[in-house]
Scaffold this motif. Structure first.
Motif, PDB file in Angstrom:
ATOM      1  N   ARG A   7       0.850  -1.235   0.080  1.00 42.05           N
ATOM      2  CA  ARG A   7      -0.092   0.171   0.104  1.00 42.05           C
ATOM      3  C   ARG A   7       0.845   1.282   0.021  1.00 42.05           C
ATOM      4  NH1 ARG A   7      -4.151   2.612   3.401  1.00 42.05           N
ATOM      5  NH2 ARG A   7      -2.630   2.878   5.088  1.00 42.05           N
ATOM      6  N   LEU A   8       0.342   2.361  -0.608  1.00 44.98           N
ATOM      7  CA  LEU A   8       1.014   3.617  -0.756  1.00 44.98           C
ATOM      8  C   LEU A   8       1.255   4.116   0.644  1.00 44.98           C
ATOM      9  CD1 LEU A   8       2.754   5.517  -2.407  1.00 44.98           C
ATOM     10  CD2 LEU A   8       0.637   6.745  -2.845  1.00 44.98           C
ATOM     11  N   LEU A   9       2.600   4.155   1.267  1.00 40.23           N
ATOM     12  CA  LEU A   9       2.615   4.869   2.565  1.00 40.23           C
ATOM     13  C   LEU A   9       3.039   6.323   2.650  1.00 40.23           C
ATOM     14  CD1 LEU A   9       2.261   4.170   5.678  1.00 40.23           C
ATOM     15  CD2 LEU A   9       4.673   3.697   5.522  1.00 40.23           C
ATOM     16  N   LEU A  10       3.859   6.862   1.450  1.00 41.93           N
ATOM     17  CA  LEU A  10       4.443   7.701   1.675  1.00 41.93           C
ATOM     18  C   LEU A  10       4.519   8.567   0.439  1.00 41.93           C
ATOM     19  CD1 LEU A  10       6.058  10.151   3.307  1.00 41.93           C
ATOM     20  CD2 LEU A  10       8.193   8.843   2.464  1.00 41.93           C
ATOM     21  N   GLY A  27      12.972  19.752  -6.171  1.00 41.45           N
ATOM     22  CA  GLY A  27      11.919  18.914  -6.697  1.00 41.45           C
ATOM     23  C   GLY A  27      12.062  17.485  -6.707  1.00 41.45           C
ATOM     24  N   ILE A  28      11.920  17.005  -5.531  1.00 43.07           N
ATOM     25  CA  ILE A  28      12.315  15.670  -5.281  1.00 43.07           C
ATOM     26  C   ILE A  28      10.803  14.918  -5.296  1.00 43.07           C
ATOM     27  CG2 ILE A  28      12.636  13.618  -3.555  1.00 43.07           C
ATOM     28  CD1 ILE A  28      15.325  15.079  -4.426  1.00 43.07           C
ATOM     29  N   ASN A  29      10.626  13.857  -6.065  1.00 41.89           N
ATOM     30  CA  ASN A  29       9.293  12.952  -6.247  1.00 41.89           C
ATOM     31  C   ASN A  29       9.870  11.692  -5.377  1.00 41.89           C
ATOM     32  OD1 ASN A  29       7.771  15.081  -7.601  1.00 41.89           O
ATOM     33  ND2 ASN A  29       9.134  14.651  -9.157  1.00 41.89           N
ATOM     34  N   LEU A  30       8.985  10.936  -4.734  1.00 43.06           N
ATOM     35  CA  LEU A  30       9.338   9.674  -4.422  1.00 43.06           C
ATOM     36  C   LEU A  30       8.093   9.149  -3.599  1.00 43.06           C
ATOM     37  CD1 LEU A  30      11.379   7.893  -2.911  1.00 43.06           C
ATOM     38  CD2 LEU A  30      11.329   9.444  -0.990  1.00 43.06           C
ATOM     39  N   LYS A  31       7.817   7.784  -4.032  1.00 43.82           N
ATOM     40  CA  LYS A  31       6.725   7.097  -3.542  1.00 43.82           C
ATOM     41  C   LYS A  31       7.200   5.917  -2.690  1.00 43.82           C
ATOM     42  CE  LYS A  31       3.352   7.864  -6.943  1.00 43.82           C
ATOM     43  NZ  LYS A  31       2.508   7.392  -8.039  1.00 43.82           N
ATOM     44  N   LEU A  32       6.788   5.554  -1.617  1.00 42.96           N
ATOM     45  CA  LEU A  32       7.235   4.359  -0.865  1.00 42.96           C
ATOM     46  C   LEU A  32       6.082   3.764  -0.394  1.00 42.96           C
ATOM     47  CD1 LEU A  32       9.566   3.330   0.704  1.00 42.96           C
ATOM     48  CD2 LEU A  32       9.269   4.898   2.727  1.00 42.96           C
ATOM     49  N   PHE A  33       6.273   2.393  -0.345  1.00 42.91           N
ATOM     50  CA  PHE A  33       5.122   1.388  -0.388  1.00 42.91           C
ATOM     51  C   PHE A  33       5.245   0.800   0.989  1.00 42.91           C
ATOM     52  CE2 PHE A  33       5.343   2.596  -4.756  1.00 42.91           C
ATOM     53  CZ  PHE A  33       3.661   2.762  -5.024  1.00 42.91           C
ATOM     54  N   SER A  34       4.236   0.162   1.662  1.00 40.86           N
ATOM     55  CA  SER A  34       4.293  -0.411   2.858  1.00 40.86           C
ATOM     56  C   SER A  34       5.152  -1.754   2.886  1.00 40.86           C
ATOM     57  CB  SER A  34       2.677  -0.895   3.345  1.00 40.86           C
ATOM     58  OG  SER A  34       2.438  -0.416   4.542  1.00 40.86           O
ATOM     59  N   GLY A  35       5.930  -1.917   3.611  1.00 46.60           N
ATOM     60  CA  GLY A  35       6.824  -3.133   3.836  1.00 46.60           C
ATOM     61  C   GLY A  35       8.039  -2.843   3.073  1.00 46.60           C
ATOM     62  N   GLU A  36       8.363  -1.818   2.372  1.00 48.25           N
ATOM     63  CA  GLU A  36       9.394  -1.622   1.411  1.00 48.25           C
ATOM     64  C   GLU A  36      10.821  -1.034   2.259  1.00 48.25           C
ATOM     65  OE1 GLU A  36       9.601  -0.048  -3.171  1.00 48.25           O
ATOM     66  OE2 GLU A  36       8.508   1.477  -1.746  1.00 48.25           O
ATOM     67  N   THR A  37      11.868  -1.214   1.915  1.00 48.59           N
ATOM     68  CA  THR A  37      13.188  -0.627   2.417  1.00 48.59           C
ATOM     69  C   THR A  37      13.656   0.061   1.138  1.00 48.59           C
ATOM     70  OG1 THR A  37      13.424  -2.423   4.192  1.00 48.59           O
ATOM     71  CG2 THR A  37      15.238  -1.082   3.386  1.00 48.59           C
ATOM     72  N   THR A 196       7.966  -3.077   9.346  1.00 46.49           N
ATOM     73  CA  THR A 196       7.925  -1.569   9.299  1.00 46.49           C
ATOM     74  C   THR A 196       8.870  -1.215   7.867  1.00 46.49           C
ATOM     75  OG1 THR A 196       8.823  -1.473  11.732  1.00 46.49           O
ATOM     76  CG2 THR A 196       8.844   0.282  10.576  1.00 46.49           C
ATOM     77  N   THR A 197       8.141  -0.277   7.382  1.00 45.65           N
ATOM     78  CA  THR A 197       8.609   0.215   5.957  1.00 45.65           C
ATOM     79  C   THR A 197       9.843   1.224   6.510  1.00 45.65           C
ATOM     80  OG1 THR A 197       6.391   0.596   5.506  1.00 45.65           O
ATOM     81  CG2 THR A 197       7.894   1.511   4.026  1.00 45.65           C
ATOM     82  N   MET A 198      10.971   1.255   5.595  1.00 39.78           N
ATOM     83  CA  MET A 198      12.179   1.715   5.952  1.00 39.78           C
ATOM     84  C   MET A 198      12.764   2.808   4.926  1.00 39.78           C
ATOM     85  SD  MET A 198      13.460  -0.205   8.486  1.00 39.78           S
ATOM     86  CE  MET A 198      13.453  -1.571   9.344  1.00 39.78           C
ATOM     87  N   LEU A 199      13.326   3.878   5.192  1.00 38.95           N
ATOM     88  CA  LEU A 199      13.938   4.519   4.369  1.00 38.95           C
ATOM     89  C   LEU A 199      15.158   5.080   5.065  1.00 38.95           C
ATOM     90  CD1 LEU A 199      13.627   6.351   1.822  1.00 38.95           C
ATOM     91  CD2 LEU A 199      12.671   8.112   3.142  1.00 38.95           C
ATOM     92  N   VAL A 200      16.282   4.658   4.606  1.00 39.04           N
ATOM     93  CA  VAL A 200      17.602   4.524   5.241  1.00 39.04           C
ATOM     94  C   VAL A 200      18.615   5.419   4.259  1.00 39.04           C
ATOM     95  CG1 VAL A 200      19.398   3.105   6.114  1.00 39.04           C
ATOM     96  CG2 VAL A 200      16.982   1.942   5.818  1.00 39.04           C
ATOM     97  N   ALA A 211      19.894  -5.225   1.371  1.00 42.75           N
ATOM     98  CA  ALA A 211      18.858  -5.149   2.145  1.00 42.75           C
ATOM     99  C   ALA A 211      17.834  -4.166   1.242  1.00 42.75           C
ATOM    100  CB  ALA A 211      19.165  -4.336   3.499  1.00 42.75           C
ATOM    101  N   ALA A 212      18.147  -3.475   0.329  1.00 45.23           N
ATOM    102  CA  ALA A 212      17.342  -2.592  -0.150  1.00 45.23           C
ATOM    103  C   ALA A 212      16.475  -3.250  -1.199  1.00 45.23           C
ATOM    104  CB  ALA A 212      18.038  -1.741  -0.887  1.00 45.23           C
ATOM    105  N   ASN A 213      15.209  -2.710  -1.132  1.00 47.71           N
ATOM    106  CA  ASN A 213      14.245  -3.033  -2.529  1.00 47.71           C
ATOM    107  C   ASN A 213      14.640  -2.091  -3.621  1.00 47.71           C
ATOM    108  OD1 ASN A 213      12.166  -3.603   0.146  1.00 47.71           O
ATOM    109  ND2 ASN A 213      12.364  -5.261  -1.132  1.00 47.71           N
ATOM    110  N   ARG A 214      14.844  -0.827  -3.158  1.00 49.36           N
ATOM    111  CA  ARG A 214      15.230   0.173  -4.220  1.00 49.36           C
ATOM    112  C   ARG A 214      16.139   0.987  -3.506  1.00 49.36           C
ATOM    113  NH1 ARG A 214      10.691   4.051  -5.473  1.00 49.36           N
ATOM    114  NH2 ARG A 214       9.570   3.018  -3.741  1.00 49.36           N
ATOM    115  N   ILE A 215      17.170   1.350  -4.422  1.00 49.99           N
ATOM    116  CA  ILE A 215      18.090   2.185  -4.165  1.00 49.99           C
ATOM    117  C   ILE A 215      17.753   3.770  -4.894  1.00 49.99           C
ATOM    118  CG2 ILE A 215      20.644   2.889  -4.369  1.00 49.99           C
ATOM    119  CD1 ILE A 215      20.738   0.374  -2.917  1.00 49.99           C
TER     120      ILE A 215
END
Ligand code: ADP
Ligand code: MG
Length: 250
Positions: A7-10, A27-37, A196-200, A211-215
Protein backbone atom coordinates in the motif's frame (compact mmCIF):
# COMPACT_ATOMS: atom_id res chain seq x y z
CA UNK A 1 3.51 -9.23 7.64
CA UNK A 2 0.88 -6.65 8.47
CA UNK A 3 -1.57 -7.38 5.65
CA UNK A 4 -0.91 -3.98 4.15
CA UNK A 5 2.14 -4.81 2.11
CA UNK A 6 2.34 -2.80 -1.06
CA UNK A 7 0.00 0.00 0.00
CA UNK A 8 1.21 3.53 -0.74
CA UNK A 9 2.50 4.86 2.59
CA UNK A 10 4.50 7.95 1.68
CA UNK A 11 4.24 10.21 -1.32
CA UNK A 12 6.53 13.16 -1.90
CA UNK A 13 5.77 15.57 -4.74
CA UNK A 14 8.04 18.32 -5.98
CA UNK A 15 9.82 18.78 -2.65
CA UNK A 16 12.08 21.81 -2.56
CA UNK A 17 14.23 23.44 0.08
CA UNK A 18 16.54 26.46 0.01
CA UNK A 19 19.12 27.67 2.46
CA UNK A 20 20.16 31.29 1.90
CA UNK A 21 18.80 31.23 -1.67
CA UNK A 22 20.74 28.07 -2.48
CA UNK A 23 18.50 25.20 -3.55
CA UNK A 24 19.52 22.09 -1.62
CA UNK A 25 16.45 20.05 -2.69
CA UNK A 26 15.30 20.57 -6.26
CA UNK A 27 11.90 19.01 -6.77
CA UNK A 28 12.16 15.55 -5.23
CA UNK A 29 9.46 13.01 -6.12
CA UNK A 30 9.26 9.77 -4.21
CA UNK A 31 6.77 7.03 -3.44
CA UNK A 32 7.27 4.50 -0.68
CA UNK A 33 5.06 1.45 -0.30
CA UNK A 34 4.28 -0.46 2.89
CA UNK A 35 6.88 -3.07 3.80
CA UNK A 36 9.48 -1.62 1.45
CA UNK A 37 13.06 -0.68 2.27
CA UNK A 38 14.46 2.20 0.28
CA UNK A 39 18.08 3.17 0.66
CA UNK A 40 19.27 6.66 -0.22
CA UNK A 41 22.91 7.20 -1.09
CA UNK A 42 24.87 10.13 -2.36
CA UNK A 43 27.82 12.36 -1.56
CA UNK A 44 28.01 14.44 1.56
CA UNK A 45 26.05 17.68 1.22
CA UNK A 46 23.74 16.45 -1.58
CA UNK A 47 20.62 16.89 0.56
CA UNK A 48 19.95 13.44 2.04
CA UNK A 49 19.43 14.62 5.62
CA UNK A 50 17.35 17.56 4.47
CA UNK A 51 15.11 15.17 2.52
CA UNK A 52 14.49 12.75 5.39
CA UNK A 53 14.09 15.55 7.93
CA UNK A 54 11.42 17.20 5.77
CA UNK A 55 9.27 14.05 5.95
CA UNK A 56 8.22 14.68 9.55
CA UNK A 57 9.00 18.40 9.27
CA UNK A 58 12.00 18.49 11.57
CA UNK A 59 13.09 20.66 8.64
CA UNK A 60 10.41 22.80 6.98
CA UNK A 61 10.26 22.35 3.21
CA UNK A 62 9.68 25.43 1.02
CA UNK A 63 7.97 23.75 -1.90
CA UNK A 64 6.08 20.60 -2.66
CA UNK A 65 3.76 18.29 -0.80
CA UNK A 66 4.22 15.27 1.44
CA UNK A 67 1.50 12.73 2.13
CA UNK A 68 1.91 10.12 4.83
CA UNK A 69 -0.63 7.40 5.34
CA UNK A 70 -3.25 9.43 3.46
CA UNK A 71 -2.64 12.64 5.43
CA UNK A 72 -0.98 15.73 3.98
CA UNK A 73 1.93 16.40 6.32
CA UNK A 74 2.79 19.66 4.60
CA UNK A 75 -0.71 20.94 5.30
CA UNK A 76 -0.66 20.29 9.04
CA UNK A 77 -0.36 23.16 11.51
CA UNK A 78 2.68 22.73 13.76
CA UNK A 79 0.39 22.00 16.71
CA UNK A 80 -0.80 18.84 14.93
CA UNK A 81 2.54 17.45 13.82
CA UNK A 82 2.53 14.95 16.69
CA UNK A 83 -0.17 13.04 14.80
CA UNK A 84 2.43 12.18 12.19
CA UNK A 85 5.56 12.08 14.32
CA UNK A 86 4.25 9.37 16.61
CA UNK A 87 3.91 7.08 13.58
CA UNK A 88 7.41 7.75 12.28
CA UNK A 89 10.52 6.49 14.07
CA UNK A 90 13.74 8.43 13.49
CA UNK A 91 17.23 7.07 14.03
CA UNK A 92 19.89 9.79 14.02
CA UNK A 93 23.57 9.64 13.24
CA UNK A 94 24.46 11.18 16.62
CA UNK A 95 22.07 8.96 18.64
CA UNK A 96 20.58 12.01 20.45
CA UNK A 97 20.08 10.14 23.73
CA UNK A 98 19.30 12.11 26.87
CA UNK A 99 22.30 11.56 29.12
CA UNK A 100 20.53 12.16 32.43
CA UNK A 101 17.86 9.53 31.72
CA UNK A 102 18.51 5.81 31.87
CA UNK A 103 18.18 3.59 28.81
CA UNK A 104 14.60 2.54 29.48
CA UNK A 105 13.56 6.14 30.18
CA UNK A 106 15.13 7.22 26.90
CA UNK A 107 13.25 4.53 25.04
CA UNK A 108 9.87 5.16 26.69
CA UNK A 109 10.10 8.96 26.86
CA UNK A 110 8.22 9.64 23.62
CA UNK A 111 5.47 7.19 24.55
CA UNK A 112 4.93 9.07 27.82
CA UNK A 113 4.88 12.30 25.86
CA UNK A 114 2.19 10.86 23.60
CA UNK A 115 0.07 10.02 26.63
CA UNK A 116 0.81 6.40 27.53
CA UNK A 117 0.83 5.39 31.18
CA UNK A 118 4.21 4.74 32.82
CA UNK A 119 3.53 1.00 32.94
CA UNK A 120 2.46 0.73 29.32
CA UNK A 121 5.37 2.84 28.13
CA UNK A 122 7.88 0.82 30.12
CA UNK A 123 6.44 -2.46 28.93
CA UNK A 124 6.79 -1.38 25.31
CA UNK A 125 10.22 0.03 26.07
CA UNK A 126 11.43 -3.30 27.45
CA UNK A 127 9.99 -5.11 24.43
CA UNK A 128 11.85 -2.76 22.10
CA UNK A 129 15.09 -3.15 24.07
CA UNK A 130 14.75 -6.93 23.79
CA UNK A 131 14.56 -6.62 20.02
CA UNK A 132 17.95 -4.91 19.96
CA UNK A 133 19.44 -7.27 22.56
CA UNK A 134 19.74 -4.67 25.32
CA UNK A 135 17.11 -5.59 27.88
CA UNK A 136 19.87 -6.16 30.43
CA UNK A 137 21.03 -2.53 30.06
CA UNK A 138 17.60 -0.99 30.73
CA UNK A 139 18.72 0.72 33.94
CA UNK A 140 22.15 1.82 32.78
CA UNK A 141 22.82 5.34 31.60
CA UNK A 142 23.86 6.07 28.00
CA UNK A 143 27.35 7.09 29.13
CA UNK A 144 27.99 3.54 30.37
CA UNK A 145 27.33 2.03 26.95
CA UNK A 146 29.52 1.60 23.87
CA UNK A 147 28.69 3.65 20.77
CA UNK A 148 27.15 0.59 19.12
CA UNK A 149 24.98 -0.05 22.16
CA UNK A 150 23.95 3.59 22.31
CA UNK A 151 22.82 3.44 18.72
CA UNK A 152 20.91 0.23 19.45
CA UNK A 153 19.12 2.21 22.19
CA UNK A 154 18.40 4.83 19.53
CA UNK A 155 16.87 2.08 17.40
CA UNK A 156 14.84 0.73 20.33
CA UNK A 157 13.54 4.25 21.00
CA UNK A 158 12.24 4.41 17.44
CA UNK A 159 10.84 0.86 17.56
CA UNK A 160 8.99 1.51 20.82
CA UNK A 161 6.64 3.81 18.91
CA UNK A 162 5.68 0.80 16.78
CA UNK A 163 6.08 3.15 13.84
CA UNK A 164 4.59 2.74 10.39
CA UNK A 165 7.75 4.20 8.92
CA UNK A 166 11.34 4.26 10.15
CA UNK A 167 13.69 6.98 8.94
CA UNK A 168 17.41 6.33 9.38
CA UNK A 169 19.93 9.09 8.79
CA UNK A 170 23.41 7.54 8.51
CA UNK A 171 22.90 5.44 11.64
CA UNK A 172 26.40 3.93 11.56
CA UNK A 173 28.37 6.97 10.41
CA UNK A 174 29.40 8.09 13.91
CA UNK A 175 30.55 4.61 15.00
CA UNK A 176 34.00 3.06 15.17
CA UNK A 177 34.33 0.55 12.31
CA UNK A 178 34.34 -2.40 14.71
CA UNK A 179 30.96 -1.33 16.11
CA UNK A 180 29.24 -0.82 12.76
CA UNK A 181 28.54 -4.55 12.30
CA UNK A 182 26.36 -4.98 15.38
CA UNK A 183 24.13 -2.10 14.29
CA UNK A 184 23.88 -3.27 10.67
CA UNK A 185 22.97 -6.75 11.90
CA UNK A 186 19.98 -5.38 13.82
CA UNK A 187 18.97 -3.22 10.88
CA UNK A 188 18.99 -6.26 8.60
CA UNK A 189 16.84 -8.23 11.03
CA UNK A 190 14.33 -5.40 11.05
CA UNK A 191 14.34 -5.17 7.27
CA UNK A 192 13.81 -8.92 6.97
CA UNK A 193 10.92 -8.88 9.43
CA UNK A 194 9.10 -6.46 7.07
CA UNK A 195 7.12 -5.12 10.04
CA UNK A 196 8.14 -1.60 9.28
CA UNK A 197 8.68 0.39 6.14
CA UNK A 198 12.18 1.81 6.01
CA UNK A 199 13.87 4.79 4.44
CA UNK A 200 17.57 4.54 5.14
CA UNK A 201 20.35 6.97 4.36
CA UNK A 202 23.66 5.14 4.49
CA UNK A 203 27.03 4.80 2.80
CA UNK A 204 27.20 1.07 3.64
CA UNK A 205 27.13 -0.35 0.11
CA UNK A 206 27.22 -4.00 1.18
CA UNK A 207 24.24 -3.51 3.45
CA UNK A 208 22.43 -1.51 0.78
CA UNK A 209 23.01 -4.25 -1.75
CA UNK A 210 21.59 -6.92 0.55
CA UNK A 211 18.76 -5.01 2.21
CA UNK A 212 17.28 -2.54 -0.26
CA UNK A 213 14.23 -3.15 -2.38
CA UNK A 214 15.14 0.06 -4.18
CA UNK A 215 18.15 2.33 -4.18
CA UNK A 216 17.90 6.07 -4.75
CA UNK A 217 21.06 7.91 -5.67
CA UNK A 218 21.14 11.63 -5.00
CA UNK A 219 23.43 14.35 -6.21
CA UNK A 220 23.18 18.10 -5.68
CA UNK A 221 19.61 18.08 -4.44
CA UNK A 222 18.21 15.71 -7.06
CA UNK A 223 17.51 12.02 -7.44
CA UNK A 224 19.84 11.03 -10.26
CA UNK A 225 19.18 7.30 -10.36
CA UNK A 226 16.68 4.85 -8.96
CA UNK A 227 16.34 1.11 -9.22
CA UNK A 228 16.86 -2.32 -7.71
CA UNK A 229 20.28 -2.74 -6.10
CA UNK A 230 21.28 -5.48 -8.53
CA UNK A 231 20.66 -3.07 -11.41
CA UNK A 232 22.01 0.14 -9.88
CA UNK A 233 25.22 -1.43 -8.62
CA UNK A 234 25.83 -3.64 -11.68
CA UNK A 235 24.97 -1.27 -14.50
CA UNK A 236 24.70 2.25 -13.12
CA UNK A 237 23.58 5.05 -15.43
CA UNK A 238 24.86 7.92 -13.29
CA UNK A 239 28.33 9.06 -12.35
CA UNK A 240 27.47 8.61 -8.67
CA UNK A 241 26.27 5.08 -9.41
CA UNK A 242 29.63 4.26 -11.01
CA UNK A 243 31.39 5.35 -7.83
CA UNK A 244 29.27 3.10 -5.63
CA UNK A 245 29.74 0.21 -8.02
CA UNK A 246 33.49 0.54 -7.58
CA UNK A 247 33.14 0.68 -3.79
CA UNK A 248 31.15 -2.54 -3.79
CA UNK A 249 33.89 -4.34 -5.72
CA UNK A 250 36.57 -3.39 -3.19
N1 ADP B 1 20.46 24.43 8.75
C1 ADP B 1 21.16 24.68 7.64
N2 ADP B 1 21.52 25.94 7.29
C2 ADP B 1 22.21 26.20 6.17
N3 ADP B 1 22.58 25.27 5.28
C3 ADP B 1 22.27 23.99 5.57
C4 ADP B 1 21.55 23.62 6.75
N4 ADP B 1 21.37 22.29 6.75
C5 ADP B 1 21.96 21.83 5.64
N5 ADP B 1 22.50 22.84 4.92
C6 ADP B 1 23.20 22.72 3.62
O1 ADP B 1 22.34 22.03 2.74
C7 ADP B 1 23.06 21.11 1.94
C8 ADP B 1 22.50 19.73 2.12
O2 ADP B 1 22.75 19.31 3.44
P1 ADP B 1 22.36 17.88 3.98
O3 ADP B 1 20.93 17.62 3.69
O4 ADP B 1 22.78 17.83 5.41
O5 ADP B 1 23.28 16.92 3.10
P2 ADP B 1 23.69 15.40 3.34
O6 ADP B 1 22.86 14.84 4.43
O7 ADP B 1 23.47 14.74 2.02
O8 ADP B 1 25.14 15.42 3.68
C9 ADP B 1 24.51 21.23 2.37
O9 ADP B 1 25.17 22.08 1.48
C10 ADP B 1 24.42 21.84 3.74
O10 ADP B 1 25.56 22.59 4.04
MG1 MG C 1 23.39 13.99 6.25
Amino acid sequence: MNGEQGRLLLKIEGLGKRYHRRRVLKGINLKLFSGETIIIMGPSGCGKSTLVRCINRLTEPDEGRIFFDGLEVTGLPVSQLAIVRRKIGFVFQQFNLIQRLNVLENVSFALRLYGQSKNEAEERGIKALSRVGLKSKAFNHPGELSGGEQQRVGIARALALEPRLMLWDEPTAALDPILVGEVLEIMEELVNSKDTTMLVVTHEVGFAHRAANRILLMNQGEIVEEGKPETVFAAPRSEIGEKYKKLLKN
